[in-house]
Scaffold this motif. Structure first.
Motif, mmCIF file in Angstrom:
data_model
loop_
_atom_site.group_PDB
_atom_site.id
_atom_site.type_symbol
_atom_site.label_atom_id
_atom_site.label_comp_id
_atom_site.label_asym_id
_atom_site.label_seq_id
_atom_site.Cartn_x
_atom_site.Cartn_y
_atom_site.Cartn_z
ATOM 1 N N TYR A 114 0.415 -1.406 -0.142
ATOM 2 C CA TYR A 114 -0.380 -0.300 0.515
ATOM 3 C C TYR A 114 0.460 1.234 -0.131
ATOM 4 O O TYR A 114 0.193 1.994 -0.122
ATOM 5 C CB TYR A 114 -1.277 0.339 0.928
ATOM 6 N N ASN A 115 2.263 1.001 0.035
ATOM 7 C CA ASN A 115 2.930 2.563 0.510
ATOM 8 C C ASN A 115 3.450 3.144 -1.040
ATOM 9 O O ASN A 115 3.609 3.954 -0.652
ATOM 10 C CB ASN A 115 4.056 2.413 1.491
ATOM 11 N N LYS A 116 3.325 2.126 -1.723
ATOM 12 C CA LYS A 116 3.285 2.663 -3.209
ATOM 13 C C LYS A 116 2.093 3.624 -3.531
ATOM 14 O O LYS A 116 2.459 4.270 -4.755
ATOM 15 C CB LYS A 116 3.693 1.495 -4.376
ATOM 16 N N LEU A 117 1.338 3.852 -3.309
ATOM 17 C CA LEU A 117 0.175 4.801 -3.112
ATOM 18 C C LEU A 117 0.167 5.744 -2.821
ATOM 19 O O LEU A 117 -0.423 6.991 -2.958
ATOM 20 C CB LEU A 117 -1.429 4.069 -2.446
ATOM 21 N N ALA A 348 -0.294 -0.435 12.578
ATOM 22 C CA ALA A 348 0.250 -0.059 10.827
ATOM 23 C C ALA A 348 2.245 0.066 11.664
ATOM 24 O O ALA A 348 1.428 0.995 12.790
ATOM 25 C CB ALA A 348 -0.710 0.486 10.039
ATOM 26 N N LYS A 349 2.364 -0.052 10.465
ATOM 27 C CA LYS A 349 3.961 0.202 10.739
ATOM 28 C C LYS A 349 4.045 2.395 10.559
ATOM 29 O O LYS A 349 5.263 3.015 10.631
ATOM 30 C CB LYS A 349 4.881 -0.534 10.324
ATOM 31 N N ASP A 350 2.776 2.517 9.821
ATOM 32 C CA ASP A 350 3.269 3.874 9.160
ATOM 33 C C ASP A 350 2.201 4.774 9.609
ATOM 34 O O ASP A 350 1.969 4.242 10.126
ATOM 35 C CB ASP A 350 4.374 3.985 8.061
ATOM 36 N N LYS A 351 3.097 6.044 10.051
ATOM 37 C CA LYS A 351 1.572 6.868 9.602
ATOM 38 C C LYS A 351 0.451 6.814 8.022
ATOM 39 O O LYS A 351 -0.308 7.104 8.386
ATOM 40 C CB LYS A 351 2.045 8.234 9.824
ATOM 41 N N PHE A 352 0.887 6.549 7.147
ATOM 42 C CA PHE A 352 0.068 7.027 6.151
ATOM 43 C C PHE A 352 -0.874 5.153 6.658
ATOM 44 O O PHE A 352 -2.666 5.691 6.169
ATOM 45 C CB PHE A 352 1.729 6.741 4.881
ATOM 46 N N GLY A 353 -0.166 4.582 6.431
ATOM 47 C CA GLY A 353 -0.963 3.570 6.836
ATOM 48 C C GLY A 353 -1.747 3.261 7.672
ATOM 49 O O GLY A 353 -3.689 2.716 7.710
ATOM 50 N N LYS A 354 -1.515 4.166 8.753
ATOM 51 C CA LYS A 354 -2.416 4.557 9.818
ATOM 52 C C LYS A 354 -4.285 4.918 9.027
ATOM 53 O O LYS A 354 -4.948 4.784 9.205
ATOM 54 C CB LYS A 354 -2.058 4.952 11.175
ATOM 55 N N LEU A 355 -3.323 6.003 8.728
ATOM 56 C CA LEU A 355 -4.417 7.064 7.812
ATOM 57 C C LEU A 355 -5.312 6.858 7.374
ATOM 58 O O LEU A 355 -6.533 6.490 6.902
ATOM 59 C CB LEU A 355 -3.941 9.198 7.273
ATOM 60 N N LEU A 356 -4.740 5.517 6.079
ATOM 61 C CA LEU A 356 -5.327 5.246 4.751
ATOM 62 C C LEU A 356 -6.180 4.304 5.689
ATOM 63 O O LEU A 356 -7.456 3.857 5.133
ATOM 64 C CB LEU A 356 -4.592 4.878 4.184
#
Length: 418
Positions: A114-117, A348-356
């Motif tokens: 998902y980080n590719k997004l 989730a391991k990162d802020k982006f994953g949490k918010l998404l």
């Protein structure tokens, strides 16, 4: 024994021991250490497991809701489908095709990083703008322009816009998380992105889409770090814009939706009787369901009393057939889905994953609440679909694809799976 022979024998024993130890070590390394690329591939291939596996409870909840929704969609639609299409299975077959495609996409995306997004979020937002512009130049239906025809099904750009808003604000808030307390990093982007999207939806017009995207924008910015005081400023701006549009008579379509709101059971004229027809029959269906319901397939109001019962008012048929108890159980499953999705996202391991993850899961909760308020006449009839239940190809496929991203986030979430 001569010293030389003893040394040779000892060397042979050590060599044999070393070979045995090396063989055992090599076997262990083959499994866990020596071939990390192969090991990563094996982990990525795991479907349900601890570590790289997707979250089994969340996946089960999705499939349960999809199955119940498919059954109830068929129960609500077969009479209407036979009358209008000459085939009782018309909507069921099409929805099954959409569901199979959506589930396939969901599982594919569950293996997607998902980080590719993160980097392509502005591009996805631009694509949503393009789709919203394209729909405006296409022929409309009953005075509205909301769909892009693609053969067997239509694409509703507002569904893409919902995802684009969540994705963009997840990208923006995670990138500028330490600066979100400043208005130019929170309020200003919110006004620009939401305002431009709302303007395109206003031209369709699609006011329910504006409401949902507005709520999603506030949720994403707030959990992304925006200060509470800015919520009042944003609300004031929205109220001001609405008042200006109302004064200039630019909200005629929206005002027509307000006609009869709260008067479904208190109509005084023949015109009001027809205006509140759909909502009134929805309330009749809910009331006649009682505690235990009339039984699966036994709804009376789906026989052309509720217009298009397979769409926005499908939950009224659900309550009529399954009763208050069945309806509450379904709402409980929805609540479990939202709770589990947010729980996974928070770990989730990162802020982006949490918010998404929180944004994608919150969208379901928001739409369920708004849909229930509409069919019970607490909100005007604005056309808000019920996730996993209401008929619609683009909305179902998009919804399952988004759940695939939440499952992708669950692969790296720090949560113990039973």
């Amino acid at each position: 024994m001569a010293p030389q022979k003893r040394m040779m024998l000892k060397a042979d024993v050590n060599r044999i021991y070393d070979e045995e130890v090396y063989s055992e070590q090599k076997i262990r390394e083959e499994k866990f250490f020596v071939r990390p690329s192969r090991r990563r591939k094996m982990k990525k291939g795991k479907l349900f497991s601890v570590g790289m596996g997707l979250d089994l409870p969340f996946c089960i909840i999705i499939l349960v809701l999809l199955t119940i929704g498919m059954i109830m969609m068929f129960s609500a639609s077969y009479a209407y489908a036979y009358y209008n299409q000459g085939d009782s299975y018309y909507y069921l077959v099409r929805q099954l095709i959409f569901a199979v495609i959506g589930v396939g996409i969901m599982f594919v995306l569950s293996f997607f990083n998902y980080n590719k997004l993160h980097k392509v979020a502005p591009v996805v937002l631009a694509i949503s703008y393009l789709c919203l512009l394209v729909v405006l130049v296409l022929p409309g239906s009953e005075g509205v322009k909301r769909w892009i025809p693609l053969g067997i099904f239509n694409i509703q750009p507002s569904e893409i816009a919902k995802f684009a808003i969540i994705l963009f604000f997840s990208h923006w808030c995670s990138k500028y998380y330490n600066k979100m307390q400043f208005a130019r990093y929170s309020v200003l982007p919110g006004i620009i992105v939401f305002g431009s999207t709302a303007l395109l939806l206003f031209l369709e017009p699609h006011y329910s889409g504006i409401v949902i995207i507005g709520i999603l924008s506030v949720v994403m910015l707030y959990i992304g770090g925006m200060q509470t005081k800015y919520l009042g400023i944003g609300l004031g701006l929205i109220v001001g814009v609405v008042l200006i549009l109302a004064v200039t008579n630019s909200l005629s379509y929206a005002m027509s939706r307000l006609d009869g709101w709260g008067q479904a059971l208190e109509y005084t004229t023949n015109e009001m009787w027809w205006t509140t027809y759909q909502t009134r029959n929805s309330l009749y269906a809910i009331g006649s369901g009682g505690l235990w319901g009339l039984g699966l397939g036994q709804s009376r109001m789906k026989y052309l009393y509720i217009p298009e019962p397979q769409n926005d008012f499908i939950f009224a048929v659900v309550v009529e057939e399954l009763g208050l108890v069945g309806a509450l159980m379904i709402l409980l499953i929805f609540a479990l889905l939202v709770w589990r999705g947010i729980t996974l996202s928070l770990r989730a391991k990162d802020k982006f994953g949490k918010l998404l993850g929180i944004g994608l899961t919150s969208q379901i909760g928001i739409q369920v609440v708004l849909n229930i308020l509409v069919i019970t006449d607490w909100l005007p009839n604005t056309g808000i679909s019920l996730p996993f239940f209401s008929y619609g190809g683009s909305s179902l496929i998009m919804l399952l694809a988004q759940m695939g991203l939440v499952l992708s986030i669950s692969r790296t979430a720090n949560i113990e799976r039973q």
